[in-house]
Design a protein around this motif. Structure first.
Motif, PDB file in Angstrom:
ATOM      1  N   MET A  22       0.834  -1.198   0.000  1.00 11.14           N
ATOM      2  CA  MET A  22       0.000   0.000   0.000  1.00 11.14           C
ATOM      3  C   MET A  22       0.866   1.245   0.000  1.00 11.14           C
ATOM      4  O   MET A  22       1.885   1.291   0.679  1.00 11.14           O
ATOM      5  N   LYS A  23       0.437   2.225  -0.752  1.00  7.58           N
ATOM      6  CA  LYS A  23       1.277   3.413  -0.897  1.00  7.58           C
ATOM      7  C   LYS A  23       0.468   4.685  -0.680  1.00  7.58           C
ATOM      8  O   LYS A  23      -0.731   4.711  -0.907  1.00  7.58           O
ATOM      9  N   VAL A  24       1.187   5.713  -0.260  1.00  6.14           N
ATOM     10  CA  VAL A  24       0.584   7.036  -0.174  1.00  6.14           C
ATOM     11  C   VAL A  24       1.421   7.966  -1.039  1.00  6.14           C
ATOM     12  O   VAL A  24       2.637   7.817  -1.113  1.00  6.14           O
ATOM     13  N   LEU A  25       0.755   8.864  -1.751  1.00  5.08           N
ATOM     14  CA  LEU A  25       1.467   9.816  -2.598  1.00  5.08           C
ATOM     15  C   LEU A  25       1.494  11.158  -1.883  1.00  5.08           C
ATOM     16  O   LEU A  25       0.452  11.730  -1.581  1.00  5.08           O
ATOM     17  N   LEU A  26       2.684  11.612  -1.589  1.00  9.94           N
ATOM     18  CA  LEU A  26       2.868  12.834  -0.816  1.00  9.94           C
ATOM     19  C   LEU A  26       3.296  13.933  -1.781  1.00  9.94           C
ATOM     20  O   LEU A  26       4.348  13.820  -2.411  1.00  9.94           O
ATOM     21  N   MET A  27       2.476  14.969  -1.912  1.00  9.95           N
ATOM     22  CA  MET A  27       2.774  15.982  -2.932  1.00  9.95           C
ATOM     23  C   MET A  27       2.624  17.379  -2.354  1.00  9.95           C
ATOM     24  O   MET A  27       2.130  17.554  -1.250  1.00  9.95           O
ATOM     25  N   ASP A  28       3.029  18.372  -3.159  1.00  8.96           N
ATOM     26  CA  ASP A  28       2.721  19.743  -2.765  1.00  8.96           C
ATOM     27  C   ASP A  28       1.609  20.254  -3.684  1.00  8.96           C
ATOM     28  O   ASP A  28       1.103  19.518  -4.523  1.00  8.96           O
ATOM     29  N   LYS A  29       1.285  21.517  -3.525  1.00  6.56           N
ATOM     30  CA  LYS A  29       0.134  22.037  -4.268  1.00  6.56           C
ATOM     31  C   LYS A  29       0.324  21.898  -5.775  1.00  6.56           C
ATOM     32  O   LYS A  29      -0.571  21.474  -6.497  1.00  6.56           O
TER      33      LYS A  29
END
Lengths: 569, 767
Positions: A22-29
């Motif tokens: 399972m993965k989470v995508l961590l991004m900025d605006k």
């Protein structure tokens, strides 16, 4: 040379190299927009990415059983957020990707924060732009100019965006720029500087004919963004506002809840992909066909599925039907709203005059038509103002100029002071004084005869007779006839062959009409591939904001993103 | 991809295949239509045919070259800058490689390694001190003594050096006293001080001292205190601070160790890590199972779909029962996926501290993606034909085959007539080849080097064949297909042997032939006239037939004077035909035959159809020359099927077809014989019998045996269909519920009820 594919490949590569789990995508605006334009949620779900988080959102829960894929712009704030994140990691492993060049010192700072050894990857993936269409990209920057020169922070961002496009497409181009624009020259130099500095990155396989980067300035053609559009994509943007391929329909009267915001993406919406560049009339026909098709497939509400074969047919059509119903209701709503606005604002009449102003050279006729429309009660303020703007740009130096009396008409019509002031601003922005090319009156013999022939042949469609200046510029470029005196090369070397891979960038924003022109060039010109970019993609409203912020000398800061049409009811 | 090909033939935007008129490139659906079309439209153009054909051949060649070049580039994966001609929609731009990237991992690791060493030492130092601090029995010790012990572990910072609390900046005085961290010796105020509870301390140090028994708590206790550690800490601190207002000095640290919050931080991080190491959350376990099921489905579903497609086409490649079993298996996996994802969704919902919103969102998303997965795959799962439907399909297919056979035979008959008429030699024989050249190339097989056909330096077909095989071989080698190369090599050897043999016999026959030629020409002329009259009457025609027709027309136009070369050229013609049926890419044109599954038989038909032509040949010379050749054809053909198969794998439908081809090939005695001896009906009957007899055997269904009781069997099949429908409808109900469309659910469940009702009734009837 496909920008959408380039970003898609970057993203899928990121996800693939993080392995299963399972993965989470961590991004900025900004990276959120970059990724969301090319990927839909269900597409990315299939790659086991289940959560999307913003790096700057506080109080994210700790979920140690997730892998984190970070896709961030290498800004100071992001690096600082990331350092905090690594000090107290919330996820088990971190795969970090920056969308542009990051400094060695920042890498060191991050490394020192990673006491728990949670970082498994750190790379630069140059997807630092919004891939609107396969051949169109935007940087979603507005208000890039301050007077006639760069807003300082914007030059840096634009350079980053443009170089990342070059890197993503693996092109190390020769650069030409528009001589009349100081901003174009600055940007060209800035890009060149990056290419020189990061020469290792730009060390690509040499091609027979080197690619070409052509940098233009919006002020060379202020007419195109002022025209009403009639092709689907351009029209939607002009009338409803298309932001990262999303339309906000919340202001449409009687809109249902799940249609408040709809996505128009050619990647997974076949109808949209097929009708993107068709004009309004054709879309009307197509949407009727779509509806009829849908009606056929739709099971009647209380239709009894009598026999087993009935049932079987229903069951077999069910998934298709379901998918279709989503697209049908979406496009029917959008097209319905467009046609409502067209009739409400008399856009057919307005557009005809606009095209007449832009393409024909008949002053007395033009002034009469503008006058007549200004009297028309249903023509809205914005349309009235932009008719006068077009007149002012077109007949700026005409001896019988009636601009002042038109201005009086506007005032009588009740157009606000703010909008009336814009007319002067637009002329200052894109008037004869600042233009480098012959936007309106052709000077050389070839162009004059061409126009003459055009006049002889008559016009096929009065609403789409206008061809953006960009079309001619690129046409000349491809044929090797673009004048070095107007569009000089940066540096001593110049291209001897006809260019094959061309990247055009318009400072101050491109338009969808130009995107269409480039699309048509790509389709008709053998061996040529053109990608169009702009600091943003304009409609009239956002363009006027751009002009306003440029002429106010950058005093009023405008938030990023597309402006909304204020006159829509 | 297909549409990104450059237009090879004058503006026709795509590579066309199928029944194209060689003159106007009009696509006609079948060869009958093509023939009609040809006769209607182009009968008057015969005189120009040759010129047109020549230009066509050249065009085709050009296109072929382009395509070949492209193929080569694709193999080398240099599609990025690949050759380009004609503007293309940006959506069709060829795939590109991943954009530039740059890795900072090495630099990052280098810096991190430096830092980590330092960090690890710090943590270990603290742990060792903690171990020392907990190694004595605190509860039974005098406070002063403890203090002394604690002081011996780490040097305490001098009180006078620290006038203010370094953390909060508060001034130290009689009321705000200094406190020392027992782990690093630093000073802080009461407010900034933290405590390490003993259970935590034991737990942290347990790794360091395996031998020692934990005195304070059993492992269970440790766990619980560790779990509630974080929230309980401040509370404890506040209680103790309240009580300590009165007696600061008497405060005893029986069950805890004072430390600064930096040390506490490190210890907590350490603890977290320890916990994670052996703790796998439920969701992960479930999720792993879920993924396992999905992988299984991805593996099995395509297999099933292949089977179902084949069965639905009435083929006998697979067994209906095996397919049914596989279907059950796949469906079970779907149920499992559904159940697992449901459990993930509801995970922890009933527990007291309800899960955090993000956890819930994660669970929801996992469930959503599982639903999407099921929807996408399950709904694509086509149903199997029921038993009697299957029989019906098989019957249909057999009829189809029968019909084709009939056509073949007619075509053969006609051909033999044509044969007798012996049309004059020509290059027209190439027409079909030329017209089809692009689609052949598209199939991606090897092509003979392009000049062999046209220039004809080698007048012996065998020599040409050898030449061709050599060029195949070169191409195969260049592409690194060693397996194919070996097959080809073998072919080549056989051919060369054959050629040697032939040369000797040839010399002997040459004189005989001279004499025969004279009479043959007479015969031909007579037949030609006859044919001209008959032309309109031929209605049902085979492809081969058409080709022959072509030649004849060409011959009628300008053949007379070339008759001298008739026999010589005849061989070439044979060869051309052989090439048509043998060259590997042929399969592409097979594709255009309406019934897909039947292509393999066609392949053999063609080869066989040549045989009669050879047999009927009245000249012994010819027989001698072409018979070995026919053998060669068959050999080639086998190679072709093998080649084709490798080539086609990327295209799925064709894979299906190819596999079938292999299947048929295995059964050569069965499928070959009936075609070959077209007069021998017995053989075909045998074939039919064999076919008819297989299903009962294979099915082993008791119901099938009493075939006279048709109604019972019918009902049973009905029942199966019902069951399947019920399955499907359930899937849709599930889906509809998922998306909250209540009206649909209602409609569906009503249907479901009805179905179940019918099923029960049927059951009652059956029993």
């Amino acid at each position: 040379m496909n920008v959408t594919l380039a970003v898609k490949q970057y993203v899928s590569k990121m996800i693939e190299s993080s392995g299963p789990g399972m993965k989470v995508l961590l991004m900025d605006k900004e990276t959120t927009s970059i990724v969301s334009v090319v990927y839909t949620q269900s597409e990315i779900l299939q790659k086991e990415v289940y959560l999307f988080e913003r790096i700057d959102s506080p109080n994210r829960d700790s979920m140690k059983h997730l892998k984190a894929i970070c896709y961030l712009r290498p800004t100071k704030e992001n690096v600082e957020h990331l350092i905090q994140e690594l000090r107290r990691p919330k996820y088990s492993v971190y795969f970090i990707y920056f969308s542009n060049v990051i400094s060695k010192s920042e890498v060191k700072a991050l490394a020192e924060a990673d006491e728990q050894e949670v970082v498994a990857e750190m790379q630069e993936f140059y997807g630092d732009f919004i891939a609107v269409n396969p051949h169109v990209f935007s940087l979603n920057l507005s208000g890039v100019a301050r007077g006639r020169s760069w807003e300082p922070s914007m030059l840096g961002r634009t350079t980053q965006g443009l170089t990342s496009v070059l890197l993503a497409l693996k092109k190390c181009p020769m650069i030409r720029y528009q001589l009349s624009s100081d901003m174009a020259k600055r940007l060209a130099e800035s890009v060149k500087q990056i290419i020189t500095k990061e020469y290792e990155l730009f060390d690509f396989r040499k091609t027979e004919v080197p690619p070409l980067l052509l940098i233009l300035d919006r002020n060379d053609d202020a007419i195109t963004p002022l025209l009403n559009q009639w092709t689907y994509q351009a029209m939607v943007h002009e009338l409803l506002g298309l932001n990262n391929n999303r339309i906000d329909l919340s202001r449409v009267p009687g809109i249902s809840k799940d249609l408040r915001e709809v996505v128009l993406s050619a990647e997974n919406d076949e109808f949209y992909a097929n009708n993107l560049y068709l004009n309004f009339g054709e879309i009307g026909t197509n949407i009727r066909n779509l509806m009829e098709d849908f009606q056929k497939k739709k099971p009647k509400d209380q239709q009894k599925l009598e026999s087993i074969s009935d049932m079987k047919a229903f069951v077999e059509n069910y998934p298709q039907f379901k998918k279709m119903s989503g697209h049908v209701s979406k496009h029917v709503t959008v097209v319905g709203e467009l046609s409502r606005l067209v009739s409400e604002r008399c856009l057919m009449e307005v557009s005809e005059v606009e095209q007449e102003l832009a393409c024909q050279n008949d002053h007395s006729n033009a002034q009469q038509m503008v006058r007549r429309l200004l009297q028309h009660p249903r023509v809205c303020d914005l349309d009235a103002a932009r008719l006068v703007m077009l007149y002012a740009l077109r007949y700026e130096k005409h001896s019988n100029n009636i601009l002042s009396s038109l201005m009086d008409d506007l005032q009588r019509k009740g157009v606000s002071e703010r909008n009336r002031k814009m007319i002067q601003s637009v002329v200052e922005y894109g008037g004869k004084r600042v233009r480098g090319s012959d936007l309106i009156t052709p000077t050389d013999a070839v162009a004059i005869t061409k126009q003459f022939f055009k006049g002889l042949k008559g016009v096929e469609n009065v609403y789409t007779q206008h061809q953006p200046l960009l079309h001619d510029t690129l046409d000349q470029l491809i044929k090797g006839r673009l004048k070095d005196s107007q569009f000089p090369y940066l540096g001593p070397s110049s291209l001897r062959d006809r260019p094959q891979d061309i990247i055009v960038f318009i400072i101050g924003g491109a338009t969808y009409e130009e995107a269409l022109a480039v699309y048509n060039l790509n389709r008709t010109m053998p061996g040529v591939r053109i990608v169009l970019g702009g600091t943003t993609i304009h409609n009239t409203t956002s363009f006027l904001e751009e002009v306003r912020s440029a002429s106010s000398g950058g005093q009023s800061e405008h938030p990023q993103g597309m402006g909304r049409n204020p006159t829509r009811r | 991809m297909a549409s990104s090909y450059p237009p090879p033939l004058e503006g026709s935007a795509e590579v066309k295949e199928g029944f194209l008129c060689p003159l106007c490139l009009k696509d006609l659906q079948s060869f009958y239509q093509l023939q009609d079309h040809y006769e209607e439209e182009h009968s008057g153009e015969e005189r120009h045919v040759r010129g047109q054909i020549k230009s066509l051949v050249q065009k085709a060649k050009k296109a072929k070259d382009k395509l070949l070049k492209r193929d080569g580039e694709e193999r080398n994966e240099t599609s990025y800058e690949s050759f380009y001609c004609g503007g293309v929609d940006p959506y069709m731009w060829e795939p590109q490689e991943l954009g530039a990237t740059k890795s900072h991992l090495d630099l990052f690791k280098k810096h991190r390694a430096e830092r980590i060493d330092h960090y690890v030492i710090e943590v270990n130092k603290r742990l060792i001190r903690l171990e020392k601090l907990t190694s004595f029995d605190r509860t039974n010790m005098d406070a002063g003594k403890i203090r002394a012990m604690e002081k011996s572990v780490v040097a305490w910072v001098n009180d006078s050096d620290v006038p203010f609390c370094p953390d909060c900046g508060g001034k130290f005085n009689i009321r705000n006293r200094r406190h020392h961290c027992r782990l690093c010796g630093s000073i802080m105020c009461r407010k900034c001080m933290e405590y390490v509870p003993l259970p935590l301390a034991y737990k942290l140090t347990s790794g360091n001292r395996d031998g020692l028994s934990a005195p304070a708590g059993s492992p269970g206790q440790k766990e619980s205190s560790g779990g509630s550690l974080v929230p309980s800490l401040p509370r404890r601190g506040s209680i103790s601070s309240l009580s300590s207002v009165s007696s600061v000095l008497e405060e005893r640290d029986d069950d805890r160790i004072r430390c600064c919050h930096h040390c506490m931080d490190t210890l907590l991080k350490r603890q977290e890590k320890l916990e994670e190491k052996d703790h796998v959350p439920d969701i992960v376990k479930l999720y792993e199972k879920l993924r396992l099921c999905m992988d299984k489905v991805n593996e099995k579903a395509p297999e099933y779909i292949r089977m179902a497609e084949s069965l639905n086409a009435g083929e006998t490649t697979y067994n209906l029962d095996t397919a049914g079993g596989l279907r059950m298996e796949v469906q079970k996996y779907y149920e499992l996926i559904d159940a697992l994802s449901k459990r993930i969704l509801t995970l922890g919902l009933k527990e007291e501290p309800s899960p955090r919103p993000k956890t819930l969102q994660l669970q929801k998303m996992v469930r959503y993606s599982a639903t999407l997965f099921v929807q996408e795959k399950l709904l694509g799962l086509m149903s199997l034909p029921t038993k009697d439907k299957y029989e019906e399909l098989k019957e249909q297919r057999k009829e189809e085959l029968e019909r084709r056979l009939q056509q073949e035979r007619q075509a053969q008959k006609r051909r033999s007539e044509v044969e007798r008429s012996r049309p004059t030699p020509n290059t027209n024989g190439e027409v079909p080849t030329a017209a089809r050249a692009p689609c052949m190339t598209k199939a991606g097989g090897w092509l003979p080097s392009s000049d062999t056909l046209h220039t004809r330096q080698l007048d012996d077909p065998l020599l040409q064949q050898i030449d061709n095989i050599q060029s195949f071989l070169r191409q195969a080698r260049a592409a690194g297909r060693m397996d194919e190369a070996t097959v080809l090599e073998e072919n080549l050897r056989q051919l060369q042997d054959e050629y040697d043999l032939q040369q000797t016999s040839r010399a002997i026959e040459l004189s005989k032939r001279q004499a025969e030629e004279e009479s043959l020409q007479q015969e031909q002329l007579a037949h030609l006239e006859l044919k001209e009259r008959e032309r309109g009457e031929w209605q049902e025609k085979e492809r081969e037939g058409w080709e022959w027709r072509e030649k004849e027309q060409g011959g009628g136009g300008g053949g007379e004077e070339e008759e001298q070369a008739a026999v010589e050229e005849e061989e070439d013609k044979t060869y051309t035909l052989a090439r048509l049926s043998t060259s590997p890419p042929r399969a592409a044109s097979i594709k255009s035959f309406p019934p897909l599954g039947e292509s393999p038989p066609t392949a053999s038909d063609q080869a066989l159809s040549l045989n009669p032509f050879d047999d009927e040949d009245s000249t012994p010379v010819e027989e001698d020359a072409s018979n070995p050749f026919a053998e060669d054809i068959q050999k080639e053909q086998r190679a072709a099927v093998a080649n084709g198969r490798k080539e086609y794998n990327p295209f799925e439908e064709e894979e299906e077809e190819e596999e079938d081809g292999v299947e048929t090939k295995k059964k050569t005695p069965v499928s070959g014989n009936p075609f070959e001896d077209d007069e021998d009906d017995g053989a075909r009957h045998l074939f039919r019998e064999a076919k008819a007899s297989t299903p009962p055997e294979a099915a082993k269904n008791p119901f099938d045996e009493d075939e006279d009781d048709a109604s019972a069997a019918c009902e049973i099949i009905e029942e199966e269909l019902l069951r399947q429908q019920i399955d499907n409808i359930r899937a849709y109900i599930f889906d509809a519920k998922q998306n909250g469309r209540a009206d649909e659910v209602e409609l569906l469940s009503e249907n479901l009820r009805e179905l179940q009702h019918t099923l029960q009734e049927q059951k009652r009837k059956a029993t």
